[in-house]
Design a protein around this motif. Structure first.
Motif, short mmCIF file in Angstrom:
data_model
loop_
_atom_site.label_atom_id
_atom_site.label_comp_id
_atom_site.label_asym_id
_atom_site.label_seq_id
_atom_site.Cartn_x
_atom_site.Cartn_y
_atom_site.Cartn_z
N PRO A 126 47.49 40.49 48.08
CA PRO A 126 46.46 39.65 47.47
C PRO A 126 45.71 38.79 48.49
O PRO A 126 44.62 38.30 48.20
CB PRO A 126 47.25 38.76 46.50
CG PRO A 126 48.65 38.77 47.01
CD PRO A 126 48.85 40.11 47.66
N PHE A 136 38.29 42.55 41.94
CA PHE A 136 37.98 43.85 41.33
C PHE A 136 38.54 43.93 39.92
O PHE A 136 39.53 43.27 39.60
CB PHE A 136 38.60 44.99 42.16
CG PHE A 136 37.96 45.18 43.50
CD1 PHE A 136 36.94 46.10 43.66
CD2 PHE A 136 38.38 44.44 44.60
CE1 PHE A 136 36.35 46.27 44.90
CE2 PHE A 136 37.80 44.61 45.84
CZ PHE A 136 36.77 45.53 45.99
N ILE A 161 40.26 44.05 51.13
CA ILE A 161 40.71 45.43 51.01
C ILE A 161 40.34 46.28 52.22
O ILE A 161 41.07 47.19 52.59
CB ILE A 161 40.19 46.08 49.71
CG1 ILE A 161 38.67 46.01 49.66
CG2 ILE A 161 40.81 45.43 48.49
CD1 ILE A 161 38.10 47.13 48.85
N PRO A 185 48.32 48.29 39.89
CA PRO A 185 47.74 48.37 41.23
C PRO A 185 48.09 47.17 42.11
O PRO A 185 48.16 47.29 43.32
CB PRO A 185 46.23 48.44 40.98
CG PRO A 185 46.01 48.14 39.54
CD PRO A 185 47.31 48.34 38.82
N LEU A 186 48.36 46.03 41.49
CA LEU A 186 48.61 44.83 42.30
C LEU A 186 49.90 44.94 43.10
O LEU A 186 50.06 44.27 44.11
CB LEU A 186 48.61 43.58 41.42
CG LEU A 186 47.21 43.20 40.90
CD1 LEU A 186 47.29 41.97 40.01
CD2 LEU A 186 46.23 42.99 42.03
N ARG A 242 40.47 48.37 41.01
CA ARG A 242 41.67 48.14 41.80
C ARG A 242 42.48 49.42 41.95
O ARG A 242 42.98 49.73 43.02
CB ARG A 242 42.56 47.13 41.09
CG ARG A 242 42.46 45.75 41.65
CD ARG A 242 43.38 44.84 40.87
NE ARG A 242 42.68 43.63 40.56
CZ ARG A 242 42.88 42.89 39.48
NH1 ARG A 242 43.79 43.25 38.59
NH2 ARG A 242 42.20 41.81 39.29
N GLN A 243 42.59 50.17 40.83
CA GLN A 243 43.36 51.40 40.91
C GLN A 243 42.66 52.39 41.85
O GLN A 243 43.31 53.13 42.57
CB GLN A 243 43.59 51.99 39.51
CG GLN A 243 44.72 52.99 39.39
CD GLN A 243 46.09 52.46 39.80
OE1 GLN A 243 46.30 52.06 40.94
NE2 GLN A 243 47.03 52.45 38.88
N VAL A 247 40.97 51.48 44.50
CA VAL A 247 41.29 50.99 45.85
C VAL A 247 42.69 51.46 46.24
O VAL A 247 42.92 51.91 47.37
CB VAL A 247 41.21 49.45 45.92
CG1 VAL A 247 41.71 48.94 47.26
CG2 VAL A 247 39.77 48.98 45.67
N LEU A 306 48.90 46.23 46.54
CA LEU A 306 47.87 45.55 47.32
C LEU A 306 48.36 44.16 47.75
O LEU A 306 49.06 43.48 47.01
CB LEU A 306 46.59 45.40 46.50
CG LEU A 306 45.90 46.71 46.09
CD1 LEU A 306 44.80 46.44 45.09
CD2 LEU A 306 45.36 47.43 47.31
N PRO A 308 41.57 41.76 46.47
CA PRO A 308 41.96 42.54 45.28
C PRO A 308 41.59 41.88 43.95
O PRO A 308 41.14 42.56 43.03
CB PRO A 308 43.47 42.67 45.44
CG PRO A 308 43.70 42.64 46.91
CD PRO A 308 42.65 41.71 47.46
N HIS A 309 41.74 40.53 43.84
CA HIS A 309 41.50 39.91 42.54
C HIS A 309 40.02 39.93 42.16
O HIS A 309 39.67 39.65 41.02
CB HIS A 309 42.04 38.47 42.53
CG HIS A 309 41.21 37.52 43.34
ND1 HIS A 309 41.52 37.20 44.64
CD2 HIS A 309 40.07 36.85 43.05
CE1 HIS A 309 40.60 36.36 45.11
NE2 HIS A 309 39.71 36.13 44.16
#
Ligand SMILES: Nc1ncnc2c1ncn2[C@@H]1O[C@H](COP(=O)(O)OP(=O)(O)OP(=O)(O)O)[C@@H](O)[C@H]1O
Ligand SMILES: Nc1ncnc2c1ncn2[C@@H]1O[C@H](COP(=O)(O)OP(=O)(O)OP(=O)(O)O)[C@@H](O)[C@H]1O
Ligand code: SF4
Ligand code: SF4
Ligand SMILES: [Mg+2]
Ligand SMILES: [Mg+2]
Lengths: 322, 356
Positions: free
Chosen positions: B132, B182, B136, B126-127, B187-188, B190, B130, B179-180
Motif C-alpha cells: 500500500p 484504483f 504501482i 488484490p490488496l 487493482r486486480q 495491476v 500489493l 494501490p488505494h
C-alpha cells in the motif's frame, strides 16, 4: 394482487464528508453520496421481488430502509397499509415491524457466537416478551435441523446450517415479509440449492413474501416473480421475471445479462462491457449509464430519463421502446 | 452384484495401469505436473490431509479450472505448488514438477526466486499482493529487476508496457499512483500485471474474480484468456463459479474432500459428468433446474477434515453408493479422451442429459 409493501420515492443520502476540521483546513466541500434515489415499486403479497444490480447500486440500503434499520432521507415505505415513518399509532407500527424480518449474507457474522442456538432463534420473540417454550426446537425442525441442535453454539455448524439457523430466527416472530440480502452468496452451489429450496418451501407453506437482494442472475431467474434492476441508486428497469429475461429493454440490463458467465457457454468469447461503475459521489450527468452505454445519444448526457411504462415493463431509458 | 464387482476390479486395474504416464490426458510435456500430492497438517488430534493424493498436468497455453466445495483443498493444492503453505501444513509426499523439474522440496530461498520468476500468482483480494505504501510503477519495476537482468530505465518501460497490456487506461499517468487510488477491478489488473511482469510460464489464479462485479469479472476473465493464449502460459484457475469455468477453462478438475473426483475436457465434464459428485454439483445449479420449482440438491454436507469416511469420501451422500464404496478408495479411471473419474460406479449418463 394486493401489494404488501409500497415503496414511494425512496431516497437515502449519506454524508461522506471528511471531518469538519479537515474540510476547513483542506478547503473541501461537503461530500454527499446518494445511495438510493427516488425509487418507487410495489411488492405484491406472497411473491418474490428481486433487486439486482452491481456492487454499490443501493440494494442493501433499500433493504435496510424496508426493515427499518435505516431511516429514509426522503420518500415512504408502507407495509400492510402502515407508513412506518409517519404512522402515529405506535402500537400499530410495532405490530407491523414484527411482521418484517431480515436475513443477511454472512451467516457467520449475524449469529452471536456466545449464545446457544436456542436463544438466538427465539430472540425476536423473547424481545417482545412472547412465549418461547419449545419454539426454537420447533423452528429448527422446520428448517431441516434437529431439535437437539438447540443446545449447541454457532461454531458447531457449517455455513449452510448457519444460514438455516438465521432463517429459523427470522421465522420466529411469524413474519409476513422477509428481506433476504444475498442469503446464499457466501455458500457453495450445492449448499445454495439446499437453502433456496428451503426458502421456496417455507414461502409456499407459510405464505411469505420475499424481498430478495442478490447480484446472481441465475438465482434471480430461479426465485423471482418480479425484478427491479438498480444502477447507481436508481431503478432503471422493472418487469415480471419472465418478461425481463425474455426481453431486457434497458441497455444496462442487457449488459448485465451478456456479461454474466454461463454454464452452458463453453469457451464463449465475450466482448466484455466497457468501464466500471462511476463514483457515486459525482455521478455522470443525464443518464448515469451514458459513459458505458453503447447506444447513448447527445440527449443522454443532459437529460435524465424518467422511469416510464414501456410495454409490460417500466424502463428508464430515452431510447427504450416496446 | 458379482458382475458389478468384477467391473470395479477391471476398472481399477485399468486405472492403475494408466497412472504413471499422463494420468489426466495432458500432453507429454506439461508445464506443471502434480503426482500423488499429499499435504498434511499435524494437529493435536491427529494428522489432517487437506490434499490427499492429487495428480494432474497443465500444459502451455492451457487453462485448467479447479472447482469444488469450500474446503475441498483447491487453494491448499495451489499454495503447495508455489511453496506458500502456512506451517505446520506441509507437502508430505508426492511430486510437483515444473517443466520436468521437481520443485516440491526446494529450499525456501530457491522457491522464492521461482515464485514471480516462473510462477505468477493472483488471489481473490488484490490488496494482499500489493504494497500500500509504494506507487504501482515502483512495485512493478522492483519486481522486474528482481527477476530480470535489466536496467532501472528498462524496468520502468516494461512496467508501463505491462500496465498497458492489462488495460489500465492512461497507464503512463498511473505509474505513480498508489494501490488505494484504483478501483477493485483496476487493482486486480495491476496484480495481474505484477504477476506477469517477469514473464512466468505458469500462472495460479485463486478466485481472481470472486470479489468483483459481473461486468468487471467478464473483463478480467477475457484478459486472462487472452494472456494465456498470447504468452502460451499454463494457467490454474481456482473458482467455484461453474459459469466462469465453462467460459474460460479448457479442462476442469473437480475436487472433493482433498481428492480429485473427476478431470477432463470442460464440456465433457460439465455436460456428461461421470462422478456422482460432479453430477450432483452440476445438477444443483439453477440452470439445471430450469422450469422446476425446486432445485436438485445433494443431501448432507462435505465431511470435515479429520472425520473423513473410509473408502470413497462421498459415499455418505452418494445415491449410487454400494458396500465397495466404503471399503476402498476409488482410483481415477479413464472415461473417455483425457477424461478420468475416481469412482467405483461411475454415471452412465447420455451426453447433454446432465446439464439440461
Ligand atoms: N453507512 C454508509 N455511509 C456512507 N456510504 C454508504 C453507507 N452505506 C452504503 N453507502 C454507500 O451507498 C452506496 C450503496 O450501497 P449499498 O450497500 O446499498 O450497495 P449494494 O447494492 O448493496 O452493494 P453490494 O452488492 O456491494 O452489497 C454505495 O456507494 C455505498 O458505498
Ligand atoms: N491451519 C489449518 N489447520 C487446520 N485445517 C486447515 C488449516 N488451513 C486450512 N485448513 C483446512 O484445509 C482444508 C482445505 O482448505 P482450502 O483452503 O484448500 O479449501 P478450498 O477448496 O480452497 O476452499 P474455499 O473454496 O473455501 O477457498 C479446509 O478444510 C480447511 O479448513
Ligand atoms: S438513456 Fe441513453 S445513455 Fe441511458 S441507457 Fe438509454 S440510451 Fe443509454
Ligand atoms: S465410489 Fe461409490 S460412493 Fe464414491 S462416488 Fe462412486 S459410487 Fe458414489
Ligand atoms: Mg449489499
Ligand atoms: Mg480457497
Amino acid at each position: 394482487m394486493t401489494a404488501l409493501v409500497r415503496i414511494r420515492h425512496l431516497t437515502r443520502v449519506f454524508d461522506v464528508s471528511k471531518p469538519w476540521l479537515n474540510r476547513v483546513i483542506e478547503r473541501l466541500p461537503k461530500a454527499l453520496l446518494t445511495a438510493v434515489s427516488d425509487v418507487t415499486f410495489d411488492i405484491p403479497e406472497r411473491q418474490v421481488y428481486a433487486l439486482v444490480g452491481e456492487s454499490g447500486s443501493g440494494k442493501s440500503t433499500i433493504g435496510k430502509m424496508v426493515v427499518g434499520l435505516l431511516p429514509p432521507s426522503d420518500g415512504d415505505v408502507e407495509i400492510e397499509g402502515v407508513n412506518l415513518a409517519s404512522e402515529a399509532d405506535k402500537a400499530r407500527v410495532a405490530e407491523t415491524r414484527s411482521h418484517i424480518q431480515m436475513i443477511f449474507q454472512d451467516p457467520y457474522a449475524s449469529l452471536n457466537p456466545r449464545w446457544r442456538v436456542r436463544d438466538i432463534v427465539a430472540e425476536p420473540v423473547a424481545a417482545q416478551g412472547g412465549e418461547t417454550n419449545g419454539l426454537a426446537e420447533r423452528l429448527l425442525e422446520q428448517v431441516g435441523l434437529s431439535a437437539a441442535d438447540a443446545g449447541k453454539y454457532p461454531h458447531e455448524f457449517s455455513g449452510g446450517q448457519r444460514q438455516r439457523i438465521c432463517i429459523a430466527r427470522a421465522l420466529a416472530s411469524e413474519p409476513r415479509l422477509i428481506v433476504c440480502d444475498e442469503p446464499t452468496s457466501a455458500l457453495d452451489v450445492s449448499v445454495q440449492a439446499q437453502v433456496l429450496n428451503l426458502m421456496s418451501d417455507l414461502q409456499e407453506k407459510l405464505g411469505l413474501t420475499y424481498l430478495f437482494i442478490t447480484h446472481d442472475l441465475a438465482v434471480v431467474q430461479h426465485m423471482a416473480d418480479r425484478i427491479g434492476v438498480l444502477y447507481l441508486g436508481r431503478l432503471v428497469e422493472e418487469a415480471a421475471a419472465e418478461e425481463l429475461f425474455a426481453r431486457p429493454r434497458h441497455p444496462y440490463t442487457q449488459m448485465l445479462f451478456d456479461a454474466a458467465p454461463r454454464m452452458d457457454a463453453f469457451g464463449r468469447e465475450v466482448d466484455p462491457p466497457k468501464g466500471e461503475i462511476p463514483d457515486p459521489i459525482n455521478p455522470p450527468t443525464g443518464c448515469a449509464f451514458h459513459p458505458r452505454c453503447p447506444i447513448a445519444v447527445d440527449r443522454c448526457l443532459e437529460e435524465r430519463p424518467e422511469l416510464r411504462a414501456v410495454g409490460p415493463a417500466r424502463v428508464a431509458c430515452h431510447l427504450a421502446d416496446a | 452384484m458379482a458382475d458389478r464387482v468384477q467391473g470395479i476390479s477391471s476398472r481399477l486395474r485399468e486405472g492403475t495401469a494408466h497412472k504413471p504416464a499422463a494420468p489426466d490426458g495432458g500432453t507429454d510435456k506439461p508445464v506443471l505436473s502434480l503426482r500423488d500430492l499429499v499435504v498434511e497438517i499435524p494437529t493435536r488430534y491427529g494428522v489432517l490431509r487437506p490434499v490427499d493424493g492429487v495428480s494432474y498436468d497443465i500444459s502451455a497455453g492451457e487453462i485448467l479450472g479447479v472447482v469444488g466445495e469450500s474446503g475441498a483443498g483447491k487453494s491448499m493444492a495451489g499454495n503447495a505448488v508455489i511453496g506458500l503453505l502456512d506451517p505446520p501444513a506441509r507437502i508430505a509426499s508426492g511430486q510437483v514438477r515444473l517443466n520436468g523439474e521437481s520443485i516440491e522440496s526446494l529450499p525456501r530461498s530457491e522457491m522464492r526466486r521461482l515464485r514471480g520468476k516462473q510462477i505468477g500468482m493472483v488471489f481473490q483480494d488484490p490488496l494482499t499482493s500489493l504494497n500500500p505504501l509504494l506507487p504501482i510503477g515502483e512495485q512493478l519495476a522492483e519486481t522486474i529487476q528482481e527477476h530480470l537482468p535489466v536496467t532501472r530505465r528498462e524496468a520502468r518501460a516494461r512496467a508501463l508496457a505491462g500496465l498497458e497490456e492489462v488495460g489500465i487506461p492512461g497507464a503512463a499517468d498511473r505509474l505513480d499512483s498508489y494501490p488505494h487510488e484504483f478501483s477493485g477491478g483496476m487493482r486486480q489488473r495491476v496484480v495481474i500485471a505484477l504477476a506477469l511482469c517477469a514473464e512466468p510460464c505458469m500462472l495460479i489464479a485463486d478466485e481472481p474474480t470472486t470479489a468483483l462485479d459481473v461486468s468487471v469479472q467478464a473483463q478480467i476473465i477475457a484478459l486472462l484468456k487472452r494472456l494465456c493464449r498470447e504468452r502460451g502460459m499454463a494457467v490454474m484457475l481456482v473458482t467455484h463459479d461453474m459459469g466462469v469455468i465453462a467460459e474460460a477453462a479448457d479442462r476442469v478438475a473437480v475436487m472433493y474432500a482433498g481428492r480429485l473426483a473427476e478431470i477432463g475436457p470442460v464440456a465433457d465434464v460439465l455436460t456428461a459428468p461421470r462422478h456422482p459428485y460432479t453430477y450432483g454439483l452440476m445438477g444443483s445449479t439453477p440452470l439445471a433446474a430450469r422450469g422446476q420449482r425446486r432445485l436438485n440438491q445433494i443431501p448432507g454436507a462435505m465431511p470435515r477434515l479429520g472425520h473423513m469416511p473410509e473408502g470413497c469420501a462421498f459415499h455418505p451422500r452418494c445415491p449410487k453408493a454400494a458396500p465397495a464404496c466404503s471399503q476402498s478408495v476409488p482410483q481415477p479411471v479413464v472415461m473417455g479422451d483425457g477424461h478420468l473419474a475416481a469412482c467405483h460406479f461411475p454415471m452412465t449418463v447420455e451426453p447433454q442429459e446432465a446439464a439440461q
